[in-house]
Design a protein around this motif. Structure first.
Motif, PDB file in Angstrom:
ATOM      1  N   ASP A  33      11.430  30.481  15.182  1.00  0.00           N
ATOM      2  CA  ASP A  33      10.532  29.556  14.487  1.00  0.00           C
ATOM      3  C   ASP A  33       9.472  29.027  15.288  1.00  0.00           C
ATOM      4  O   ASP A  33       9.425  29.089  16.509  1.00  0.00           O
ATOM      5  CB  ASP A  33      11.622  28.127  14.315  1.00  0.00           C
ATOM      6  N   TRP A  34       8.359  28.229  14.766  1.00  0.00           N
ATOM      7  CA  TRP A  34       7.418  27.748  15.216  1.00  0.00           C
ATOM      8  C   TRP A  34       7.661  26.570  15.807  1.00  0.00           C
ATOM      9  O   TRP A  34       8.336  25.806  14.892  1.00  0.00           O
ATOM     10  CB  TRP A  34       6.070  27.719  14.168  1.00  0.00           C
ATOM     11  N   THR A  35       7.335  25.906  16.746  1.00  0.00           N
ATOM     12  CA  THR A  35       7.536  24.347  17.289  1.00  0.00           C
ATOM     13  C   THR A  35       6.230  23.628  16.515  1.00  0.00           C
ATOM     14  O   THR A  35       5.117  23.983  16.943  1.00  0.00           O
ATOM     15  CB  THR A  35       7.729  24.299  18.492  1.00  0.00           C
ATOM     16  N   TRP A  69       0.331  15.436  27.853  1.00  0.00           N
ATOM     17  CA  TRP A  69       1.594  15.283  28.040  1.00  0.00           C
ATOM     18  C   TRP A  69       2.479  15.789  26.860  1.00  0.00           C
ATOM     19  O   TRP A  69       2.071  15.289  25.749  1.00  0.00           O
ATOM     20  CB  TRP A  69       2.115  13.897  28.701  1.00  0.00           C
ATOM     21  N   LYS A  70       3.813  16.415  27.173  1.00  0.00           N
ATOM     22  CA  LYS A  70       4.528  16.765  25.901  1.00  0.00           C
ATOM     23  C   LYS A  70       5.893  16.855  26.104  1.00  0.00           C
ATOM     24  O   LYS A  70       6.340  16.819  27.162  1.00  0.00           O
ATOM     25  CB  LYS A  70       4.193  18.292  25.618  1.00  0.00           C
ATOM     26  N   ALA A  71       6.832  16.718  25.331  1.00  0.00           N
ATOM     27  CA  ALA A  71       8.270  16.655  25.151  1.00  0.00           C
ATOM     28  C   ALA A  71       8.833  17.336  24.104  1.00  0.00           C
ATOM     29  O   ALA A  71       8.312  17.557  23.013  1.00  0.00           O
ATOM     30  CB  ALA A  71       8.855  15.349  25.283  1.00  0.00           C
ATOM     31  N   LEU A  72       9.907  18.109  24.149  1.00  0.00           N
ATOM     32  CA  LEU A  72      10.527  18.764  23.181  1.00  0.00           C
ATOM     33  C   LEU A  72      11.681  17.997  22.884  1.00  0.00           C
ATOM     34  O   LEU A  72      12.645  17.415  23.699  1.00  0.00           O
ATOM     35  CB  LEU A  72      10.943  20.102  23.503  1.00  0.00           C
ATOM     36  N   ILE A  73      11.906  17.662  21.538  1.00  0.00           N
ATOM     37  CA  ILE A  73      13.122  16.739  20.867  1.00  0.00           C
ATOM     38  C   ILE A  73      13.868  17.418  19.917  1.00  0.00           C
ATOM     39  O   ILE A  73      13.271  18.125  18.825  1.00  0.00           O
ATOM     40  CB  ILE A  73      12.512  15.523  20.267  1.00  0.00           C
ATOM     41  N   GLU A  74      15.156  17.446  19.776  1.00  0.00           N
ATOM     42  CA  GLU A  74      16.026  17.904  18.644  1.00  0.00           C
ATOM     43  C   GLU A  74      16.370  16.761  17.792  1.00  0.00           C
ATOM     44  O   GLU A  74      16.953  15.789  18.316  1.00  0.00           O
ATOM     45  CB  GLU A  74      17.361  18.459  19.018  1.00  0.00           C
ATOM     46  N   PRO A  76      18.159  14.447  14.904  1.00  0.00           N
ATOM     47  CA  PRO A  76      19.487  14.192  14.543  1.00  0.00           C
ATOM     48  C   PRO A  76      19.695  15.214  13.181  1.00  0.00           C
ATOM     49  O   PRO A  76      20.829  15.537  12.822  1.00  0.00           O
ATOM     50  CB  PRO A  76      19.591  12.923  14.390  1.00  0.00           C
ATOM     51  N   ALA A  77      18.594  15.544  12.483  1.00  0.00           N
ATOM     52  CA  ALA A  77      18.821  16.042  11.094  1.00  0.00           C
ATOM     53  C   ALA A  77      18.705  17.602  11.461  1.00  0.00           C
ATOM     54  O   ALA A  77      18.501  18.420  10.478  1.00  0.00           O
ATOM     55  CB  ALA A  77      17.827  15.630   9.980  1.00  0.00           C
ATOM     56  N   GLY A  78      18.745  17.939  12.538  1.00  0.00           N
ATOM     57  CA  GLY A  78      18.542  19.413  13.063  1.00  0.00           C
ATOM     58  C   GLY A  78      17.033  19.849  13.231  1.00  0.00           C
ATOM     59  O   GLY A  78      16.137  19.133  12.976  1.00  0.00           O
ATOM     60  N   ALA A  79      16.897  21.175  14.153  1.00  0.00           N
ATOM     61  CA  ALA A  79      15.760  21.449  14.489  1.00  0.00           C
ATOM     62  C   ALA A  79      15.021  20.705  15.450  1.00  0.00           C
ATOM     63  O   ALA A  79      15.180  19.575  15.856  1.00  0.00           O
ATOM     64  CB  ALA A  79      14.665  21.781  13.104  1.00  0.00           C
ATOM     65  N   VAL A  80      14.215  21.536  16.193  1.00  0.00           N
ATOM     66  CA  VAL A  80      13.384  21.020  17.214  1.00  0.00           C
ATOM     67  C   VAL A  80      11.878  20.860  17.142  1.00  0.00           C
ATOM     68  O   VAL A  80      11.176  21.636  16.076  1.00  0.00           O
ATOM     69  CB  VAL A  80      13.491  22.026  18.510  1.00  0.00           C
ATOM     70  N   PHE A  81      11.193  19.692  17.364  1.00  0.00           N
ATOM     71  CA  PHE A  81       9.806  19.360  17.242  1.00  0.00           C
ATOM     72  C   PHE A  81       9.341  18.795  18.666  1.00  0.00           C
ATOM     73  O   PHE A  81      10.256  18.788  19.505  1.00  0.00           O
ATOM     74  CB  PHE A  81       9.919  18.579  16.429  1.00  0.00           C
ATOM     75  N   GLY A  82       8.054  19.100  18.816  1.00  0.00           N
ATOM     76  CA  GLY A  82       7.290  18.467  19.845  1.00  0.00           C
ATOM     77  C   GLY A  82       6.670  17.155  19.568  1.00  0.00           C
ATOM     78  O   GLY A  82       6.245  16.990  18.542  1.00  0.00           O
ATOM     79  N   PRO A 161      20.550  26.906   9.491  1.00  0.00           N
ATOM     80  CA  PRO A 161      19.770  25.907  10.320  1.00  0.00           C
ATOM     81  C   PRO A 161      18.719  25.217   9.822  1.00  0.00           C
ATOM     82  O   PRO A 161      17.907  25.614   8.678  1.00  0.00           O
ATOM     83  CB  PRO A 161      19.542  26.691  11.430  1.00  0.00           C
ATOM     84  N   ALA A 162      18.510  23.821  10.150  1.00  0.00           N
ATOM     85  CA  ALA A 162      17.225  23.265   9.808  1.00  0.00           C
ATOM     86  C   ALA A 162      16.284  23.958  10.540  1.00  0.00           C
ATOM     87  O   ALA A 162      16.256  24.550  11.623  1.00  0.00           O
ATOM     88  CB  ALA A 162      17.491  21.491  10.207  1.00  0.00           C
TER      89      ALA A 162
END
Length: 236
Positions: A33-35, A69-74, A76-82, A161-162
């Motif tokens: 997937d793309w982020t 500055w960046k961070a990666l987060i999952e 609660p409804a699934g899938a990772v975003f930045g 998966p989401a």
């Protein structure tokens, strides 16, 4: 363009007219997937609130040269975003031909997604589907539509998966069918037949690595919405 990240690893920035539109980089685990990155004025506070709301921080906030500055987060409804706090002098082009123009978040847990992202970013939602079989919510930041939240169709297996689907606008000098041909010749495959909606004509594709994305031509938008009956873009 080849760049180097804060760890000294190379990655690639795609540009249009000299301005960044996307980046491609190696990851430690396989990804299909793309982020999607969402901007914030205070990354540290956003990460803190995300964790209170049930988000899981996968990559702590860190600096990216010439970006911010960046961070990666999952979620609660699934899938990772930045999440990204941008440097004052960094430019990113979107909303133009050959660039990202729309993003959709596909999930089984639609209500949870609405609550989490609504509280985290202040998004307000407007329902464009019937809310049952066709549950398509558009999240707004003020008057601007920013993301389409899609609840996966009834009957979609629970283990699907989401995911995020990045929608890239077709080139201004190519029609929709020509863009599909270019994608196909470069190794992409069509996930299901193209459809028209209120946001444009859309083709869901998988690139040669398996990463999914969409091509969209907003000039071909029509009244009404939805995916052609019997075709589920979310199953595998």
């Amino acid at each position: 363009e080849t760049r180097t990240d804060s760890a000294g690893e190379p990655y690639y920035v795609a540009t249009v007219g000299g301005e960044p539109v996307a980046a491609i980089r190696p990851v430690a685990t396989p990804s299909s997937d793309w982020t999607v990155f969402l901007a914030t004025e205070d990354l540290a506070e956003l990460v803190r609130r995300s964790e209170v709301l049930g988000g899981r921080t996968l990559e702590a906030a860190h600096g990216v040269p010439n970006v911010g500055w960046k961070a990666l987060i999952e979620a609660p409804a699934g899938a990772v975003f930045g999440a990204c706090q941008l440097a004052p002098d960094w430019a990113f082009t979107a909303g133009e031909p050959n660039t990202l123009v729309w993003a959709e978040f596909l999930t089984h847990r639609a209500a949870q997604a609405d609550q989490y992202f609504g509280e985290l970013f202040g998004f307000l939602g407007t329902q464009f589907g019937d809310g049952a079989y066709d549950d398509y919510m558009v999240w707004y930041a003020g008057d601007d539509s920013v993301i389409g939240r899609v609840r996966m169709m009834p009957g979609t297996p629970a283990d699907v998966p989401a995911r995020w689907i990045a929608h890239f606008r077709t080139p201004v000098d190519r029609d929709f069918d020509e863009a599909l041909v270019i994608a196909h010749e470069a190794g992409a495959r069509l996930r299901f037949r193209p459809y028209t909606s209120q946001i444009g004509k859309v083709a869901m594709l998988a690139d040669p690595t398996g990463a999914r994305f969409a091509l969209i031509d907003p000039s071909l938008a029509v009244e009404g919405s939805g995916v052609p009956g019997g075709d589920d873009p979310f199953d595998d």
